[in-house]
Write an enzyme that holds these catalytic residues in place. Sequence first.
Site, short mmCIF file in Angstrom:
data_model
loop_
_atom_site.label_atom_id
_atom_site.label_comp_id
_atom_site.label_asym_id
_atom_site.label_seq_id
_atom_site.Cartn_x
_atom_site.Cartn_y
_atom_site.Cartn_z
N PRO A 1 0.80 -1.21 0.00
CG PRO A 1 -0.68 -1.52 1.72
CD PRO A 1 0.58 -2.04 1.16
CD GLU A 2 3.12 3.20 -4.20
OE1 GLU A 2 3.16 4.39 -4.54
OE2 GLU A 2 3.47 2.27 -4.94
#
Length: 277
Positions: free
Chosen positions: A2-3
């Site tokens: 996840p960014e």
Amino acid sequence: MPELPEAETIVRGLRPLIVGRRITRAEVLRPDVLREGVRSFAPRVRNRTILAVERRAKNVLILLDGSRRIAVNLGMTGRLLPFPAPPRGARRPGHPAVRFRFSDGGVLVFDDTRRFGTVECLGDTEWTVREARFGPEPLGDGWTARALHVALSGSRSPVRSWLLDQRRVAGVGNIYAAEALFLAGIHPQRPASSLTKTEATALHGAVRSVLSDAIDEGGTTIRDYRNAIGGEGGYASLLWVYGRDGEPCRRCGTAVERIVFANRSAFFCPRCQPAAR
DNA sequence: AGTGTATCCTGCAGGC
DNA sequence: TGCCTGCAGGATACAC
């Protein structure tokens, strides 16, 4: 992993499901995801009510009463899954690391295959110190093209490395760095200080549009990422270069290249993103 | 101030 | 089928 857009999507999904609930206990199945001892962590979250869910950089913040918050860094494979999960068929946790039990019988599981993620409970002072290490939010008002150009001009670091440094701008990871650099027409190894004002402005706009478009799509699922109800993000089909090495550039048809530097793969189109200018 | 390397950990795809 | 290598949305510590 996840960014920023994935963390934001998780936050938005989680918020209506857990705000107002009271944590009765935390079960730590994998103590190595904590950055403190279980004996310190568990009592600090016990009998606390969730007041809000927020995001900073790539971190999910679960605000509790008593001036403290649970900070979750999702690492590469971390997920936050509330149960009972609404949709049948949604993934059940395969690698539960921390399980929060609520007074109403509900459960929130931090699940993390590789356990590169972290979970901690921080007081106000601890959080303030931690928070100060992050650079500006790229979607915030304070992050301007002008400020970006000034900041870039002071660094000879490759621009992709610059973007990945959370102290410089918070929340950009390898996927969106690749995509933003493509849209701005900038080779990932260009020294940050070599970007012209025009290029910095283009990069600023590209970072913002890529991140906000990805949020609109609910993030990018390559393999592991799931939102708060177990669903996949829709941005993967919109990627220009990330993970597409050997395939034709969607703009010019030239084969997308993959190079490795700073221990990470970088994807770019050699024609749309020339090495020198 | 940079880079390169290693580390944490598991799973999966591809080559043989 | 199995074994091996390389690869993965992150972050950090180290020596140079």
